[in-house]
Structures are given as structure tokens and as C-alpha cells.
Design an enzyme around this catalytic site. Structure first.
Site, mmCIF file in Angstrom:
data_model
loop_
_atom_site.group_PDB
_atom_site.id
_atom_site.type_symbol
_atom_site.label_atom_id
_atom_site.label_comp_id
_atom_site.label_asym_id
_atom_site.label_seq_id
_atom_site.Cartn_x
_atom_site.Cartn_y
_atom_site.Cartn_z
ATOM 1 N N LYS A 30 2.787 -40.779 -34.163
ATOM 2 C CA LYS A 30 2.981 -40.191 -32.832
ATOM 3 C C LYS A 30 4.247 -39.339 -32.797
ATOM 4 O O LYS A 30 4.225 -38.189 -32.367
ATOM 5 C CB LYS A 30 3.076 -41.300 -31.771
ATOM 6 C CG LYS A 30 3.607 -40.817 -30.425
ATOM 7 C CD LYS A 30 3.736 -41.935 -29.415
ATOM 8 C CE LYS A 30 5.076 -42.597 -29.321
ATOM 9 N NZ LYS A 30 6.142 -41.877 -28.608
ATOM 10 N N ASN A 31 5.363 -39.918 -33.226
ATOM 11 C CA ASN A 31 6.631 -39.222 -33.028
ATOM 12 C C ASN A 31 6.812 -38.021 -33.952
ATOM 13 O O ASN A 31 7.737 -37.230 -33.780
ATOM 14 C CB ASN A 31 7.808 -40.210 -33.148
ATOM 15 C CG ASN A 31 7.845 -41.128 -31.934
ATOM 16 O OD1 ASN A 31 7.199 -40.853 -30.922
ATOM 17 N ND2 ASN A 31 8.592 -42.218 -32.045
ATOM 18 N N CYS A 69 9.260 -43.208 -21.857
ATOM 19 C CA CYS A 69 9.420 -44.613 -21.466
ATOM 20 C C CYS A 69 10.776 -44.828 -20.829
ATOM 21 O O CYS A 69 11.778 -44.244 -21.257
ATOM 22 C CB CYS A 69 9.320 -45.522 -22.693
ATOM 23 S SG CYS A 69 7.654 -45.758 -23.286
ATOM 24 N N ARG A 92 -0.640 -44.585 -24.943
ATOM 25 C CA ARG A 92 0.127 -43.371 -25.248
ATOM 26 C C ARG A 92 0.473 -43.310 -26.730
ATOM 27 O O ARG A 92 0.731 -42.224 -27.259
ATOM 28 C CB ARG A 92 1.447 -43.366 -24.462
ATOM 29 C CG ARG A 92 1.310 -42.964 -23.021
ATOM 30 C CD ARG A 92 2.691 -42.826 -22.398
ATOM 31 N NE ARG A 92 3.618 -42.285 -23.374
ATOM 32 C CZ ARG A 92 4.864 -42.705 -23.557
ATOM 33 N NH1 ARG A 92 5.357 -43.651 -22.817
ATOM 34 N NH2 ARG A 92 5.625 -42.160 -24.468
ATOM 35 N N ASP A 94 12.098 -49.069 -32.242
ATOM 36 C CA ASP A 94 10.705 -49.133 -31.777
ATOM 37 C C ASP A 94 9.975 -50.378 -32.299
ATOM 38 O O ASP A 94 8.877 -50.687 -31.829
ATOM 39 C CB ASP A 94 9.934 -47.873 -32.207
ATOM 40 C CG ASP A 94 10.492 -46.621 -31.548
ATOM 41 O OD1 ASP A 94 11.202 -46.743 -30.545
ATOM 42 O OD2 ASP A 94 10.206 -45.518 -32.053
ATOM 43 N N ARG A 117 18.691 -42.095 -21.556
ATOM 44 C CA ARG A 117 18.083 -41.028 -22.359
ATOM 45 C C ARG A 117 18.526 -39.618 -21.940
ATOM 46 O O ARG A 117 17.687 -38.755 -21.646
ATOM 47 C CB ARG A 117 16.554 -41.149 -22.361
ATOM 48 C CG ARG A 117 16.075 -42.543 -22.709
ATOM 49 C CD ARG A 117 14.591 -42.614 -22.920
ATOM 50 N NE ARG A 117 14.182 -42.147 -24.244
ATOM 51 C CZ ARG A 117 12.920 -42.125 -24.665
ATOM 52 N NH1 ARG A 117 11.962 -42.513 -23.872
ATOM 53 N NH2 ARG A 117 12.633 -41.699 -25.871
HETATM 54 N N1 EPU Z 1 21.137 -39.774 -26.730
HETATM 55 C C1 EPU Z 1 22.139 -39.233 -25.954
HETATM 56 N N2 EPU Z 1 22.173 -37.888 -25.788
HETATM 57 C C2 EPU Z 1 21.256 -37.071 -26.339
HETATM 58 C C3 EPU Z 1 20.224 -37.622 -27.137
HETATM 59 C C4 EPU Z 1 20.192 -38.985 -27.307
HETATM 60 O O1 EPU Z 1 22.983 -39.955 -25.434
HETATM 61 O O2 EPU Z 1 21.349 -35.853 -26.128
HETATM 62 C C5 EPU Z 1 21.052 -41.218 -26.924
HETATM 63 C C6 EPU Z 1 19.808 -41.773 -26.236
HETATM 64 O O3 EPU Z 1 20.041 -42.036 -24.879
HETATM 65 C C7 EPU Z 1 19.535 -43.020 -27.042
HETATM 66 C C8 EPU Z 1 19.993 -42.627 -28.444
HETATM 67 O O4 EPU Z 1 20.861 -41.516 -28.286
HETATM 68 O O5 EPU Z 1 20.344 -44.062 -26.551
HETATM 69 C C9 EPU Z 1 18.889 -42.267 -29.403
HETATM 70 O O6 EPU Z 1 18.052 -41.314 -28.827
HETATM 71 P P1 EPU Z 1 17.169 -40.301 -29.680
HETATM 72 O O7 EPU Z 1 17.472 -38.921 -29.206
HETATM 73 O O8 EPU Z 1 17.304 -40.593 -31.133
HETATM 74 O O9 EPU Z 1 15.717 -40.698 -29.218
HETATM 75 P P2 EPU Z 1 14.578 -39.737 -28.748
HETATM 76 O O10 EPU Z 1 14.505 -38.531 -29.595
HETATM 77 O O11 EPU Z 1 14.597 -39.582 -27.276
HETATM 78 C C10 EPU Z 1 12.794 -40.708 -30.420
HETATM 79 C C11 EPU Z 1 11.465 -41.362 -30.256
HETATM 80 C C12 EPU Z 1 11.655 -42.752 -29.688
HETATM 81 C C13 EPU Z 1 12.544 -43.549 -30.626
HETATM 82 C C14 EPU Z 1 13.879 -42.807 -30.870
HETATM 83 C C15 EPU Z 1 14.752 -43.491 -31.892
HETATM 84 C C16 EPU Z 1 10.024 -39.480 -29.799
HETATM 85 C C17 EPU Z 1 9.198 -38.736 -28.820
HETATM 86 N N3 EPU Z 1 10.648 -40.565 -29.354
HETATM 87 O O12 EPU Z 1 13.329 -40.655 -29.108
HETATM 88 O O13 EPU Z 1 10.371 -43.340 -29.651
HETATM 89 O O14 EPU Z 1 12.823 -44.803 -30.043
HETATM 90 O O15 EPU Z 1 13.602 -41.472 -31.312
HETATM 91 O O16 EPU Z 1 14.108 -43.625 -33.088
HETATM 92 O O17 EPU Z 1 10.090 -39.136 -30.967
HETATM 93 C C18 EPU Z 1 8.729 -44.819 -28.923
HETATM 94 O O18 EPU Z 1 7.975 -44.269 -29.747
HETATM 95 O O19 EPU Z 1 8.451 -45.890 -28.324
HETATM 96 C C19 EPU Z 1 10.020 -44.199 -28.649
HETATM 97 C C20 EPU Z 1 10.742 -44.492 -27.589
#
Ligand code: EPU
Length: 415
Positions: free
Chosen positions: A22-23, A116, A396, A303, A121
Site C-alpha cells: 500500500k505505502n 489515520c 483501506r 505499523d 502528523r
Molecule cells: N512528521 C513531522 N513533520 C513532518 C513529517 C512527519 O513532524 O513534516 C512526524 C509525524 O508526525 C510522525 C513521524 O514524523 O510522528 C513520522 O511520520 P512520516 O512522515 O514518516 O509518516 P508518513 O509519511 O505520514 C508513512 C506511512 C505510515 C507509516 C509511516 C512510518 C504512508 C501513506 N503512510 O506515513 O503508514 O506509519 O510512514 O513508517 O506511506 C499505515 O500504513 O498504517 C501508516 C500509518
């Protein structure tokens, strides 16, 4: 509201095939807009997040064909229009469109992405990278207007190795003038998959999978064929189900290295498994507790944390679960306690699970995607019939979960 009804206590035996990640897919689809020709991406999972991205593609006037798990995207007629809030708020990954449209047209207007509800985030790191590349970012409540006369390569340091910010920076800089360096980049396999895709289109990205990524801007990206990697989180979830209930349960088509942290923990716990190049065979066995702390890749994946908590309820001893990535990823705990788990909260990012406790059927909720996976695991091992509400979250991210589990002996129904 959709529900899963699960009668627990049945062993799982047979083969579970793993779908495309998915990701990874949710980033590859928006990335395809950067190409001037047709791209084909194979092994796209059939999940509702992909349907939401498809809706955005159609809205932007891309021509899309979906055949047998592949998606063909022709962006030659794409219009750079503002994506309506109702669509972009359906999922987190809609912000990859923000970066791809900026990278291609140097201008984008969009609303804050959905996803989610597991923590604040924010997207400050993505916006910081856009600014470093020369864009101006106007923020009005949840609406962004981002524009650049020119995008120029820059040195960017991410305050945390964010998956989203790393991919967004790559998408926005791949056609910028000059060289961009991302320091403290996230190292997840999905990032490597996206970089490989863009390189097949003619991009010049080096170092994906390490914490320093170099992007040498190019002026044109061509069409290509690409394949989504197997979903490591789906694979890890089924491996854990096998540790609780498996009899020669074969998890087929995964890359074991991508879940190395989980497999090492399972080994410490005494799991009975055979790990081969692209499959794992796992049997239920007596397990002892271990502690985990979530981290960016190659650390223990956040995750997998919630499903792992269910597994700990079936292990002897005490295990500490520490969540360091998100502030609000323990919404599953009260539901597990409701089913008989012995879990104490130390503070809002640390819990202790004491086992082994029998779980009993109840009515619970999938508060988010991976909390849903946690509740499914609990229901599969519990005595009696559990109802899980709000399983739209699960649909999802887990392709054909009802069919996959039914095929290996689970009693599970979607209402
Ligand atoms: N963060 C910030 N500022 C930013 C970006 C991130 O503070 O500009 C913080 C976030 O709030 C969080 C941490 O950094 O506390 C990590 O966030 P990251 O950006 O790595 O996560 P993401 O890109 O929003 C993706 C996956 C998530 C998975 C995370 C970590 C997708 C669509 N989502 O999220 O997947 O948990 O990386 O591996 O790729 C899931 O599949 O259930 C899911 C939530």
C-alpha cells in the site's frame, strides 16, 4: 459502517499470498504524473486507498486503465487543478500529488491530507523542503498555495526521517535545476521502490535506502513499466497470526529482509518458522514475551506495533511496547483490555503487556488501520464470536483480507 464478524479459535493452515505494498503504491501513482508518457505499474493492491487515488487521477484528467492488478496512467492531458477537499482528505497519500504537481508544473493548490488519526502528523518538513527548493508556500488554515518561478536543487536536512517528507522532496526536486541532497532521509523500502520507478523514467536519484539521497535534476521523464514491492506490513501481520494460530501456514511472496526486525523478535520469542527467500512457513508454538520500541526503518515498524501487542497477550511474561513515531497509536489498547488482555499504560507512549491471557469475544472497534489488524488478530484467537466495527479502515490497507483468511481456515465474514 462495515463490520467484521469473526469466530475465534480456528487454526490457520494453507497459503496466504502477499499483495503489493500500500505505502509504495500510494506514492507511485501520484509520482506517475511526472512522466510525459504512459507508465504502467503492476502489482497494485485492490484496496480502497487506491480507489481514492484513482478518483484524484480522474479528476485531474489523467487517462487511467486498471487491468489484472496493473494500472496504466497517461498524464499527457492532465490539468493542474485544485483537488477538492472531500477527495484529498480521504487519505494521507494525497499529499504526494502536491509534490508531484509542484515538481511538474511549479504550482499547486491543495488541502491538508487525511489519513489515520494516530497523532498530529504535521507536514512541516515537506513544506520546508518545498521552500528550500525555491517555492513560496501560502498557508491558510488547511489550504496551501505553493508556487515557484524555478525549482532549484538545495541541501535539505529533515528534522526526523519522515517517509512522506523524503518522498515529497524527491518528487518536487526530480525535475529541479541542479542537485538536491536530502540528509537524514527515511530509509523505508517504499522509498527505494519510488526512486527505482523514477529512475526507470529517466530520473537520476542516488542513495535511496540510505539516510543521504542525492537527486540530480533532469528536464524530462519518459514512460516505463514498474512493479510494486510486496507489502511488508501485510506480510508481518500474517506472520504474527501464524505465530499464534498457524499450522504450516505459508506466507508467500514477501521479502523477509523487509521485516527483519519483526523476524528477529519472533526468533527471540521462540517462534517456529522457516524463512526462505520469498516465503515463510510458520507454526503456532509456546512464545515468551519480548519488548519492542518502534523506529524508522530498519527499526521495528510502527505499523506492526498494534498487531504485535495482540501477539504479546499470547506470550508468557511481560513485554514493554514503546511507540516513538506517533503520539496516539494506542487506541487499540482499551479494546484489547475489553477482550481480556492485561495491559497497563506507563505513559501515553509506553505500555506493559502481561501474558498469557485468554481473550474472549466482544464488540470492538477498528479505530485506525493497524488497530483494525490488531483487533482481527485478537478476534481470531479469542473464544466466541467478535464483532469489529468501523472496518472501512482495514479495507483501506489489507487486500482481500476476508478471502485470504477464509482460505486458510478462519471463520470471518464482512457485513
Ligand atoms: N512528521 C513531522 N513533520 C513532518 C513529517 C512527519 O513532524 O513534516 C512526524 C509525524 O508526525 C510522525 C513521524 O514524523 O510522528 C513520522 O511520520 P512520516 O512522515 O514518516 O509518516 P508518513 O509519511 O505520514 C508513512 C506511512 C505510515 C507509516 C509511516 C512510518 C504512508 C501513506 N503512510 O506515513 O503508514 O506509519 O510512514 O513508517 O506511506 C499505515 O500504513 O498504517 C501508516 C500509518
Amino acid at each position: 459502517m462495515k463490520q467484521l464478524i469473526i469466530e475465534g479459535g480456528y487454526e490457520l493452515t494453507g497459503v496466504i499470498p502477499i499483495s503489493g505494498a500500500k505505502n509504495s503504491a500510494v506514492a507511485l501513482i501520484p509520482a506517475s504524473l511526472l512522466s510525459d508518457d504512459i507508465v504502467t505499474i503492476d502489482n497494485i493492491p485492490n484496496i480502497s486507498d487506491i480507489d481514492a487515488l484513482n478518483e484524484i487521477l480522474q479528476f485531474l484528467n489523467a487517462r487511467v486503465k486498471r487491468v489484472n492488478g496493473a494500472i496504466q496512467i497517461d498524464s499527457s492531458n492532465v490539468e493542474n487543478k485544485e483537488i477538492p477537499k472531500e477527495i484529498s482528505s480521504k487519505l494521507r497519500a494525497s499529499y504526494y500529488f502536491m509534490a508531484a504537481l509542484l515538481g511538474k508544473y511549479k504550482k499547486v493548490e491543495m488541502y491538508f491530507p487525511g489519513g489515520c488519526s494516530i497523532g498530529a502528523r504535521p507536514i512541516d518538513q515537506t513544506l520546508k523542503a518545498f521552500r528550500a527548493l525555491g517555492a513560496t508556500v501560502e498557508e491558510l488554515d488547511d489550504h496551501f498555495r505553493i508556487e515557484a518561478e524555478n525549482l532549484n536543487g538545495a541541501d535539505i536536512y529533515l528534522d526526523m526521517p519522515s517517509v512522506g517528507a523524503t518522498i515529497n522532496t524527491i518528487l518536487a526536486s526530480v525535475k529541479a535545476k541542479g542537485i538536491t541532497t536530502i540528509n537524514n532521509a527515511a530509509r523505508e523500502p517504499e522509498i527505494v521502490n519510488v526512486a527505482t520507478f523514477l529512475n526507470s523514467m529517466g530520473a537520476k536519484i542516488e542513495g535511496a535506502g540510505t539516510s543521504q539521497i542525492k537527486i540530480i535534476g533532469v528536464s524530462r521523464l519518459k514512460g516505463c513499466f514498474h512493479e510494486v514491492i510486496p507489502d511488508r506490513i501485510e506480510a508481518g501481520t500474517y506472520v504474527m497470526m501464524g505465530a499464534m494460530l498457524g499450522r504450516n501456514l505459508k506466507i508467500q511472496g514477501l521479502i523477509p529482509e523487509h521485516i527483519q526486525a519483526l523476524l528477529t523478535k519472533l526468533h527471540e520469542m521462540g517462534a517456529d518458522m522457516r524463512i526462505e527467500e520469498d516465503f515463510i512457513i510458520i507454526n503456532r508454538s509456546p512464545l515468551k514475551s519480548v519488548s519492542i520500541k518502534t523506529l524508522g526503518y530498519p527499526g521495528f515498524a510502527t505499523d506492526l506495533q498494534q498487531p504485535f501487542t495482540t501477539l504479546l497477550t499470547q506470550c508468557e511474561g511481560e513485554g514493554i511496547v514503546e511507540e516513538t513515531v506517533y503520539e496516539n497509536r494506542f487506541q487499540n489498547v482499551s479494546h484489547l483490555i475489553n477482550m481480556g488482555a492485561n495491559i497497563k499504560t506507563i505513559h501515553n507512549q509506553k505500555i506493559i503487556v502481561s501474558g498469557k491471557t485468554p481473550l474472549h469475544a466482544s464488540t470492538v472497534e477498528a479505530t485506525d488501520l493497524r488497530a483494525g489488524a490488531c483487533m482481527i488478530m485478537a478476534a481470531l484467537v479469542a473464544n466466541g464470536t467478535t464483532t469489529i466495527d468501523n472496518v472501512e479502515h482495514v479495507l483501506r490497507g489489507y487486500e482481500n483480507i476476508v478471502e485470504k483468511l477464509t482460505n486458510v481456515g478462519a471463520k470471518i465474514k464482512l457485513n
